[in-house]
Scaffold this motif. Structure first.
Motif, mmCIF file in Angstrom:
data_model
loop_
_atom_site.group_PDB
_atom_site.id
_atom_site.type_symbol
_atom_site.label_atom_id
_atom_site.label_comp_id
_atom_site.label_asym_id
_atom_site.label_seq_id
_atom_site.Cartn_x
_atom_site.Cartn_y
_atom_site.Cartn_z
ATOM 1 N N LEU A 849 0.832 -1.209 0.000
ATOM 2 C CA LEU A 849 0.000 0.000 0.000
ATOM 3 C C LEU A 849 0.870 1.264 0.000
ATOM 4 O O LEU A 849 0.570 2.234 -0.702
ATOM 5 C CB LEU A 849 -0.935 -0.013 1.209
ATOM 6 C CG LEU A 849 -1.855 1.207 1.365
ATOM 7 C CD1 LEU A 849 -2.790 1.335 0.170
ATOM 8 C CD2 LEU A 849 -2.656 1.101 2.665
ATOM 9 N N ALA A 850 1.966 1.226 0.756
ATOM 10 C CA ALA A 850 2.864 2.388 0.804
ATOM 11 C C ALA A 850 3.431 2.689 -0.580
ATOM 12 O O ALA A 850 3.547 3.856 -0.981
ATOM 13 C CB ALA A 850 3.997 2.122 1.796
ATOM 14 N N GLY A 851 3.787 1.620 -1.329
ATOM 15 C CA GLY A 851 4.322 1.799 -2.681
ATOM 16 C C GLY A 851 3.296 2.433 -3.615
ATOM 17 O O GLY A 851 3.623 3.308 -4.435
ATOM 18 N N ILE A 852 2.035 2.020 -3.490
ATOM 19 C CA ILE A 852 0.973 2.568 -4.343
ATOM 20 C C ILE A 852 0.750 4.042 -4.012
ATOM 21 O O ILE A 852 0.626 4.882 -4.905
ATOM 22 C CB ILE A 852 -0.338 1.762 -4.164
ATOM 23 C CG1 ILE A 852 -0.153 0.341 -4.692
ATOM 24 C CG2 ILE A 852 -1.504 2.445 -4.873
ATOM 25 C CD1 ILE A 852 -1.272 -0.603 -4.344
ATOM 26 N N SER A 857 1.116 9.805 -5.232
ATOM 27 C CA SER A 857 1.459 11.149 -4.743
ATOM 28 C C SER A 857 2.486 11.830 -5.648
ATOM 29 O O SER A 857 2.813 12.998 -5.467
ATOM 30 C CB SER A 857 2.007 11.067 -3.310
ATOM 31 O OG SER A 857 3.231 10.348 -3.299
ATOM 32 N N ASN A 858 2.988 11.092 -6.641
ATOM 33 C CA ASN A 858 3.967 11.632 -7.582
ATOM 34 C C ASN A 858 3.211 12.429 -8.664
ATOM 35 O O ASN A 858 2.506 11.858 -9.500
ATOM 36 C CB ASN A 858 4.751 10.479 -8.228
ATOM 37 C CG ASN A 858 5.845 10.974 -9.161
ATOM 38 O OD1 ASN A 858 5.705 12.012 -9.803
ATOM 39 N ND2 ASN A 858 6.924 10.221 -9.253
ATOM 40 N N GLU A 859 3.324 13.742 -8.650
ATOM 41 C CA GLU A 859 2.570 14.599 -9.553
ATOM 42 C C GLU A 859 2.895 14.310 -11.023
ATOM 43 O O GLU A 859 2.033 14.379 -11.894
ATOM 44 C CB GLU A 859 2.850 16.076 -9.238
ATOM 45 C CG GLU A 859 2.276 16.525 -7.900
ATOM 46 C CD GLU A 859 2.583 17.989 -7.619
ATOM 47 O OE1 GLU A 859 3.153 18.659 -8.521
ATOM 48 O OE2 GLU A 859 2.256 18.453 -6.517
ATOM 49 N N ASN A 860 4.148 13.999 -11.277
ATOM 50 C CA ASN A 860 4.572 13.708 -12.654
ATOM 51 C C ASN A 860 3.863 12.452 -13.182
ATOM 52 O O ASN A 860 3.387 12.406 -14.327
ATOM 53 C CB ASN A 860 6.101 13.517 -12.690
ATOM 54 C CG ASN A 860 6.610 13.447 -14.117
ATOM 55 O OD1 ASN A 860 6.200 14.247 -14.965
ATOM 56 N ND2 ASN A 860 7.486 12.501 -14.394
ATOM 57 N N ILE A 870 -4.034 5.027 -13.931
ATOM 58 C CA ILE A 870 -4.252 5.690 -12.635
ATOM 59 C C ILE A 870 -5.438 5.048 -11.905
ATOM 60 O O ILE A 870 -5.377 4.787 -10.697
ATOM 61 C CB ILE A 870 -4.493 7.201 -12.839
ATOM 62 C CG1 ILE A 870 -3.228 7.856 -13.429
ATOM 63 C CG2 ILE A 870 -4.896 7.878 -11.536
ATOM 64 C CD1 ILE A 870 -3.429 9.268 -13.908
ATOM 65 N N GLU A 871 -6.491 4.778 -12.669
ATOM 66 C CA GLU A 871 -7.672 4.157 -12.076
ATOM 67 C C GLU A 871 -7.333 2.787 -11.504
ATOM 68 O O GLU A 871 -7.800 2.396 -10.434
ATOM 69 C CB GLU A 871 -8.774 4.042 -13.144
ATOM 70 C CG GLU A 871 -10.094 3.486 -12.644
ATOM 71 C CD GLU A 871 -10.688 4.305 -11.506
ATOM 72 O OE1 GLU A 871 -11.287 3.706 -10.599
ATOM 73 O OE2 GLU A 871 -10.523 5.547 -11.504
ATOM 74 N N ARG A 872 -6.481 2.051 -12.240
ATOM 75 C CA ARG A 872 -6.071 0.721 -11.779
ATOM 76 C C ARG A 872 -5.281 0.815 -10.475
ATOM 77 O O ARG A 872 -5.465 0.008 -9.554
ATOM 78 C CB ARG A 872 -5.249 0.031 -12.873
ATOM 79 C CG ARG A 872 -5.095 -1.462 -12.676
ATOM 80 C CD ARG A 872 -4.743 -2.196 -13.960
ATOM 81 N NE ARG A 872 -3.582 -1.648 -14.641
ATOM 82 C CZ ARG A 872 -3.609 -1.146 -15.870
ATOM 83 N NH1 ARG A 872 -4.750 -1.093 -16.546
ATOM 84 N NH2 ARG A 872 -2.519 -0.686 -16.436
ATOM 85 N N GLU A 873 -4.412 1.804 -10.355
ATOM 86 C CA GLU A 873 -3.621 1.976 -9.137
ATOM 87 C C GLU A 873 -4.514 2.360 -7.952
ATOM 88 O O GLU A 873 -4.315 1.897 -6.830
ATOM 89 C CB GLU A 873 -2.548 3.054 -9.348
ATOM 90 C CG GLU A 873 -1.455 2.672 -10.344
ATOM 91 C CD GLU A 873 -0.708 1.420 -9.914
ATOM 92 O OE1 GLU A 873 -0.348 1.303 -8.722
ATOM 93 O OE2 GLU A 873 -0.507 0.539 -10.775
ATOM 94 N N ARG A 874 -5.508 3.186 -8.214
ATOM 95 C CA ARG A 874 -6.435 3.591 -7.129
ATOM 96 C C ARG A 874 -7.272 2.399 -6.674
ATOM 97 O O ARG A 874 -7.602 2.296 -5.491
ATOM 98 C CB ARG A 874 -7.327 4.732 -7.617
ATOM 99 C CG ARG A 874 -6.556 6.054 -7.685
ATOM 100 C CD ARG A 874 -7.404 7.212 -8.128
ATOM 101 N NE ARG A 874 -6.630 8.458 -8.058
ATOM 102 C CZ ARG A 874 -6.781 9.482 -8.870
ATOM 103 N NH1 ARG A 874 -7.686 9.429 -9.827
ATOM 104 N NH2 ARG A 874 -6.042 10.572 -8.728
ATOM 105 N N LYS A 875 -7.607 1.522 -7.628
ATOM 106 C CA LYS A 875 -8.361 0.319 -7.269
ATOM 107 C C LYS A 875 -7.504 -0.588 -6.371
ATOM 108 O O LYS A 875 -7.982 -1.155 -5.380
ATOM 109 C CB LYS A 875 -8.749 -0.436 -8.547
ATOM 110 C CG LYS A 875 -9.511 -1.749 -8.331
ATOM 111 C CD LYS A 875 -10.955 -1.507 -7.908
ATOM 112 C CE LYS A 875 -11.804 -2.757 -7.973
ATOM 113 N NZ LYS A 875 -11.386 -3.857 -7.160
#
Length: 897
Positions: A849-852, A857-860, A870-875
């Protein structure tokens, strides 16, 4: 009859194949039933079984056996093809080993050797097909050169000649220098070659040197100490001895300076004219084309148009002829190497470049073909293309897969006349007879027999005798007999209204490879409409090419093609058949892997052991348990649903999918679920109602499997019930009705029941609880599956199923759809060990979870990554947080103990 403890394919296969033959179970005679007819694509008479044959004939046998079990009168006609080029080449080689040349023999003497060879080596492949289990009506075995088929071919040749479709003429043909015969366009395979492009100097003739002048600014003029010259680029410098002109495009400004001049053929020193024609491609090479009318089809057309001399520089065997004047008697390929050296030495080579091009090879002998002017017999094809195109494009004849319709259409829309003569002795001799008419001119008659030919000849010259008639020495293209196959096997050419042709024609399905769509499929369609007024088959199933698991085409030279008979001996015919079909979707190449045959053998063993398990149960007159009643009703419904699914798959020729469907039905549903649902406790009997239902299911399963796996299914079918002599599974009609709505709901419910059982089993595995320990299942809120409690209790080994308002603290929960379940584990687990296990999982999840979170949080990353990523990472973040919360709650409960 006692069933062996282990399945032995060798014993079972030989026993039942002989039984099928002895009882004429493959035999077919016209009767009142619906016919189902298949004609085998005839393999070469002296051929042996390869993997392509294995695939093709396995598919045919599946279709034929299934048709029998549908109650149809299935007729599968076997036979072989005389294969003119291949067989004659083998006989010539055999004679050479004995010190005999073909040229030392008369035609009749050679044919005696050819028939001896055919009788000695012929038919091996048909015997091998029996090992595969092919259920052909062997009494119908045909041969393209037997009496019936030969008469058919001769009759058709005469008929088409009389209709004006067959003619004899001098044409540019594809010549095979090794077989020394003409080939049709379809028998030429074009291959990519790494060649050379030779740039040769054609000096302006001495008398024209003074006439050379620049005519356009764009002129590209070449000059050295010998004078002006043009540069011609060619991949075949050995053909310059046949040059009779040089051609330029009149619009090509590079070469307008050459107009009206003459040039000298290098080395040959022949003076030839420069002609002009828009045919020449301005962009290719230098724009100057050497014209060799005898050895290029386009050059021949230019030669006819411009009245050029035709110089044939090749002998029939590919050596250089007297007409060339140079390199006489040497092989054309040797001359190519030598002449390039000689041109270089004479200062007549401007340069040599590497060049990739396509070269035509003989499909039979794999040598480069030679375009050659030759007197041959041809069949006009436009009429046949016209009658054969519409039926396929309109799906009167259906192709599977459909993509081959475009291939078929393209060929027919660009059809060329078919060269049907071959300079061979083994084959059907062309029934044309030459003689002198009453005015002493050459004349020809075509007739089915020499007696008829003499009658026709006497109409042109009453003085002609039989001795004056000289029959054409050429024989017909082998495909000229094969195109009649669906008609001639039922003697429909010689006797067009006989009972068999009227009953069996048109045939039902054709199974073949897409590589002979032109050679055979299209031509059979043409013959069908010409001689029966109807299609020869309703469906065409195109198989793919069998390749190894690396994607390479199987071949002897690569050593990657297994011996099919060795495979059968190792895995059994049923295992090999299944292995072939597991990866054989229609029209797609098959990546064959021997482990698939092993999978097939394992499936045989699974079926065998399942039957032995059921056969070993004792029965008694007791009331049928509730769980058994549900299991029987469910599997009856499942059997009906799967049979309906298979019917749909067969209708669309998804035969591999049909195999996988019945495979899963037996392995997953019947063995893994149904038998476990009804299995009696160790040492106890089973009720007779369930037992009899199970035997009935086994009977139907074997019939569903039989087309794919004929041997093991026959063996076990004979053991289920007492059978009469001559009875066979292949004649036992498969009748399974479609499922009702209620049955479809039952199937759906049992899928949920399986998921509940699976949830309980997962808890056992996670908590290391032994399968023998009885558990309790709590249903949170409402039990929507109460009707199936007996099955769930038995399959999950539960002592009780209770409905509770909320999940107990000591329980492990799971969900099936929207229903919640819990298994109280209490003292059944090692608390310390479980805490340690869950803490490890928690640590892992928190790190994940910390890695995700770091990534999000990386704006770039957020600014540039696709929205879907992005949606996949949020899931992932959301799922991880849920799991962490659940683990923390679980740990909190565990630590209270």
């Amino acid at each position: 009859m006692e069933l062996a403890s282990k399945y032995d394919p060798q014993v079972v296969e030989s026993k039942w194949y002989q039984y099928w033959l002895d009882n004429k179970l493959f035999s077919s005679k016209p009767d009142g039933r619906e016919p189902y007819t298949v004609v085998i694509p005839p393999p070469n008479v002296t051929g042996v079984l390869h993997m392509g044959h294995m695939l093709n004939n396995t598919i045919q046998d599946i279709l034929v056996r299934r048709a029998r079990m549908e109650g149809k009168n299935a007729c599968w006609v076997p036979g072989t093809d005389h294969a003119s080029i291949a067989t004659e080449a083998k006989v010539v080689n055999k004679l050479a080993q004995e010190g005999i040349k073909k040229t030392d023999l008369t035609r009749e003497q050679f044919l005696e050797h050819a028939w001896d060879w055919t009788h000695e080596h012929g038919g091996i492949i048909l015997k091998q097909l029996r090992r595969l289990g092919c259920s052909c009506d062997w009494d119908r075995t045909a041969f393209t050169m037997d009496e019936t088929r030969s008469k058919s071919v001769i009759k058709v040749f005469c008929d088409l000649y009389n209709k004006g479709y067959i003619y004899r003429g001098v044409r540019m043909v594809n010549w095979d220098p090794q077989a020394q015969t003409a080939l049709s366009d379809e028998e030429v395979i074009y291959k990519d070659e790494h060649s050379k492009l030779y740039h040769l100097k054609y000096y302006v003739a001495a008398d024209d040197q003074a006439k050379v002048e620049r005519k356009d600014e764009g002129n590209v003029m070449h000059k050295d100490e010998k004078g002006y010259y043009a540069v011609v680029a060619t991949t075949r410098p050995e053909t310059i001895m046949g040059d009779s002109a040089m051609c330029i495009n009149p619009e090509d400004v590079k070469n307008t300076w050459l107009k009206g001049l003459h040039v000298i053929v290098p080395l040959v020193n022949r003076v030839i004219p420069v002609i002009e024609d828009s045919y020449v491609d301005i962009q290719f090479g230098t724009g100057c084309l050497k014209v060799t009318p005898a050895h290029d089809v386009n050059d021949h057309a230019l030669g006819l148009k411009h009245g050029l001399e035709t110089i044939d520089i090749f002998n029939d065997n590919g050596t250089i002829s007297e007409a060339a004047g140079l390199y006489v008697g040497q092989d054309r390929m040797d001359v190519r190497k030598q002449i390039s050296k000689d041109l270089e030495a004479a200062g007549l080579m401007e340069k040599v470049e590497d060049y990739d091009n396509k070269v035509g090879f003989s499909e039979r002998t794999n040598v480069p073909i030679e375009p050659k002017l030759s007197t041959q017999w041809f069949l006009k094809m436009q009429h046949f293309a016209d009658i054969a195109l519409g039926p396929v494009m309109d799906d009167e004849i259906e192709f599977y897969p459909k993509k081959y319709k475009n291939t078929y259409r393209h060929w027919l829309e660009n059809i060329k006349d078919w060269c049907i003569s071959r300079q061979l002795w083994w084959g059907h001799r062309i029934p044309a007879y030459y003689f002198k008419d009453a005015e002493g001119k050459n004349a020809t008659v075509v007739a089915e027999t020499s007696e008829e030919a003499l009658k026709l000849a006497k109409e042109k010259n009453p003085a002609v005798t039989a001795a004056d008639l000289e029959q054409e020495s050429d024989c017909m293209d082998t495909w000229f007999s094969s195109w009649l196959w669906p008609i001639s096997v039922f003697d429909g050419i010689n006797h067009p209204d006989n009972e068999e042709i009227n009953y069996y024609y048109p045939t039902s399905d054709l199974v073949t490879g897409p590589d002979i769509i032109f050679f055979w499929v299209a031509r059979m369609i043409m013959a069908g409409y010409e001689y029966r007024g109807k299609f020869p088959f309703k469906h065409v199933y195109f198989t793919g090419i069998v390749r190894d698991k690396l994607g390479r085409k199987m071949s002897k030279s690569l050593g990657n093609s297994p011996d099919p008979i060795m495979l059968i001996e190792k895995y059994g015919a049923d295992g090999v058949r299944m292995g072939m079909m597991l990866s054989a979707p229609a029209g797609n190449d098959i990546l064959f892997d021997e482990t698939l045959c092993e999978q097939g053998r394992n499936f045989n063993n699974k079926i065998w052991n399942a039957f032995r398990l059921v056969q070993g149960w004792e029965t008694t007159e007791i009331e049928q348990p509730e769980a058994n009643r549900i299991a029987v009703e469910w599997f009856e419904a499942k059997l009906r649903a799967v049979n309906a699914e298979m019917n749909d798959q067969f209708k669309s020729y998804r035969i591999s999918e049909a195999l996988m469907t019945v495979y899963r039905l037996f392995w997953d549903e019947f063995s893994s679920w149904y038998l476990e649902m009804i299995k009696p406790e160790y040492g106890k009997p089973i009720d007779k109602v369930t037992y009899n239902a199970t035997l009935s299911f086994f009977d139907n399963l074997l019939k569903m499997l039989h087309p794919f796996m004929p041997f093991i299914t026959e063996e076990l079918w004979q053991h289920i019930y007492d059978r009469k002599d001559s009875e066979s599974i292949m004649r036992d009609e498969l009748k399974i009705p479609a499922p009702t709505q209620a049955e479809e709901k039952l199937i759906s419910d049992i899928e949920q029941v399986k998921a509940i059982v699976g949830g309980v089993r997962t808890v056992r595995n996670q908590k290391n609880i032994a399968p023998k320990v009885e558990l309790e299942l709590d249903v949170i809120g409402q039990n929507n599956y109460e009707a199936y409690n007996s099955v769930i209790r038995k399959m999950a080994n539960l002592k009780a199923i209770e409905v509770v308002e909320e999940k107990p603290g000591d329980a492990s929960g799971f969900m099936v759809g929207t229903d919640s379940f819990a298994v109280p584990v209490g003292d059944l687990i090692d608390v310390a060990a479980e805490i340690e296990k869950q803490e490890k999982e928690l640590n892992h999840l928190e790190g994940f979870l910390a890695g995700i979170k770091k990534k999000l949080s990386n704006e770039n990353f957020v600014a540039h990554a696709p929205a879907a990523v992005i949606e996949r990472e949020r899931k992932k973040q959301s799922d991880s947080e849920e799991k962490i919360a659940a683990l923390k709650a679980s740990l909190e409960e565990l630590r209270k103990k």
